[in-house]
Design a protein around this motif. Structure first.
Motif, short mmCIF file in Angstrom:
data_model
loop_
_atom_site.label_atom_id
_atom_site.label_comp_id
_atom_site.label_asym_id
_atom_site.label_seq_id
_atom_site.Cartn_x
_atom_site.Cartn_y
_atom_site.Cartn_z
N UNK A 1 0.85 -1.19 0.00
CA UNK A 1 0.00 0.00 0.00
C UNK A 1 0.89 1.24 0.00
N UNK A 2 0.57 2.19 -0.85
CA UNK A 2 1.33 3.44 -0.92
C UNK A 2 1.09 4.24 0.35
N UNK A 3 2.19 4.49 1.10
CA UNK A 3 2.06 5.24 2.36
C UNK A 3 2.83 6.56 2.32
N UNK A 4 3.64 6.77 1.29
CA UNK A 4 4.42 8.01 1.23
C UNK A 4 5.24 8.11 -0.02
N UNK A 5 6.11 9.12 -0.02
CA UNK A 5 7.00 9.39 -1.16
C UNK A 5 8.38 9.79 -0.65
N UNK A 6 9.39 9.60 -1.50
CA UNK A 6 10.74 10.08 -1.21
C UNK A 6 10.77 11.57 -1.52
N UNK A 7 11.21 12.38 -0.56
CA UNK A 7 11.23 13.83 -0.77
C UNK A 7 12.63 14.38 -1.01
N UNK A 8 13.67 13.65 -0.59
CA UNK A 8 15.03 14.15 -0.78
C UNK A 8 16.02 13.00 -0.62
N UNK A 9 17.13 13.07 -1.35
CA UNK A 9 18.22 12.10 -1.23
C UNK A 9 19.51 12.90 -1.11
N UNK A 10 20.29 12.62 -0.06
CA UNK A 10 21.54 13.35 0.13
C UNK A 10 22.61 12.41 0.66
N UNK A 11 23.84 12.89 0.69
CA UNK A 11 24.97 12.11 1.19
C UNK A 11 25.41 12.68 2.53
N UNK A 12 25.49 11.82 3.54
CA UNK A 12 25.97 12.24 4.86
C UNK A 12 27.48 12.45 4.77
N UNK A 13 27.97 13.66 5.02
CA UNK A 13 29.41 13.93 4.86
C UNK A 13 30.30 13.23 5.88
N UNK A 14 29.74 12.74 6.97
CA UNK A 14 30.55 12.07 7.99
C UNK A 14 30.64 10.56 7.75
N UNK B 1 29.35 8.98 4.95
CA UNK B 1 29.31 8.72 3.51
C UNK B 1 28.24 7.72 3.13
N UNK B 2 27.18 7.66 3.91
CA UNK B 2 26.00 6.88 3.58
C UNK B 2 24.95 7.81 2.99
N UNK B 3 24.06 7.24 2.21
CA UNK B 3 22.97 8.03 1.64
C UNK B 3 21.88 8.21 2.68
N UNK B 4 21.38 9.43 2.79
CA UNK B 4 20.27 9.72 3.68
C UNK B 4 19.06 10.07 2.82
N UNK B 5 17.99 9.31 2.99
CA UNK B 5 16.78 9.49 2.20
C UNK B 5 15.70 10.06 3.11
#
Length: 165
Positions: free
Chosen positions: A64-77, A79-83
Motif C-alpha cells: 500500500x502506498x504510504x508516502x514518497x521520497x522527498x530528498x536524497x543526500x549524502x551524509x558527509x561524515x 558517507x552513507x545516503x540519507x533518504x
C-alpha cells in the motif's frame, strides 16, 4: 455551414484524445497522487547504497502506498545516503523499529522503498530516523554479475570440470 460543424466536431475529438493521453501519462507516471509536505510527517532513512532511487519514488508498506521520497543526500561524515521520506498522515502508527528496503518494481522497473513493520509500541513521528542497521540497500545488477563472474574465475577451469563429472 455544414463544413464548419464537421471541423468543430473533429477538433473536439482531437482535443478529447489529447486530454485522454495526458491523463494516461499522469496516471502511469504516478504524478496524480501528490504527497504534499503539509499532509505528512518526515522520516529520514540511512542506506549504504540507494541504487536508482529517485525523488518522488513510492514508499509502500504491505503493498500500500504510504508516502514518497522527498530528498536524497549524502551524509558527509558516514558517507552513507540519507533518504528523506514524507509519510502520509493517514498512517500515524507505523512502528519506530520498522525495516526499510529498496526494492525494484519488476525486473527493470523503478526502485521504491518498502517498509516492513517492526514490533515496537512507539510509532514513527516527525523527524525520526531509521538507522543503517534496519535497512536493506538496493541490489545492483552489475555488482551481482561481477560477484558471480569473480567467483567463477577464482574456481579455475579444473574445479568447474570436476564439478560437472
Amino acid at each position: 455551414m455544414k463544413i464548419r460543424v464537421v471541423e468543430v466536431t473533429v477538433g473536439a475529438f482531437v482535443l478529447a484524445g489529447i486530454l485522454s493521453l495526458a491523463m494516461l501519462a499522469l496516471k502511469v507516471s504516478g504524478l496524480h497522487t501528490v504527497f504534499q509536505d503539509d499532509h505528512g510527517y518526515h522520516v529520514r532513512v540511512e542506506f549504504s547504497n540507494v541504487g536508482g532511487l529517485k525523488i518522488r519514488s513510492k514508499v509502500t508498506m504491505g503493498g500500500v502506498l504510504v508516502g514518497r521520497v522527498s530528498d536524497i543526500s549524502l551524509d558527509p561524515e558516514s558517507f552513507n545516503a540519507t533518504v528523506s521520506l514524507v509519510i502520509d498522515n493517514r498512517f500515524p502508527n507505523i512502528p519506530s523499529d520498522s525495516r526499510a528496503s529498496i526494492l525494484t518494481a519488476g525486473l527493470l522497473g523503478d526502485n521504491y522503498i518498502s517498509l516492513a513493520p517492526g514490533f515496537s509500541d512507539t510509532p514513527l513521528k516527525e523527524g525520526d530516523r531509521i538507522v543503517l542497521e534496519n535497512t536493506d540497500s538496493a541490489m545492483i545488477l552489475e555488482q551481482l554479475v561481477e560477484k558471480f563472474l569473480g567467483q567463477k574465475a577464482s574456481e579455475g577451469p579444473d574445479e568447474n570440470h570436476e564439478k560437472k563429472k
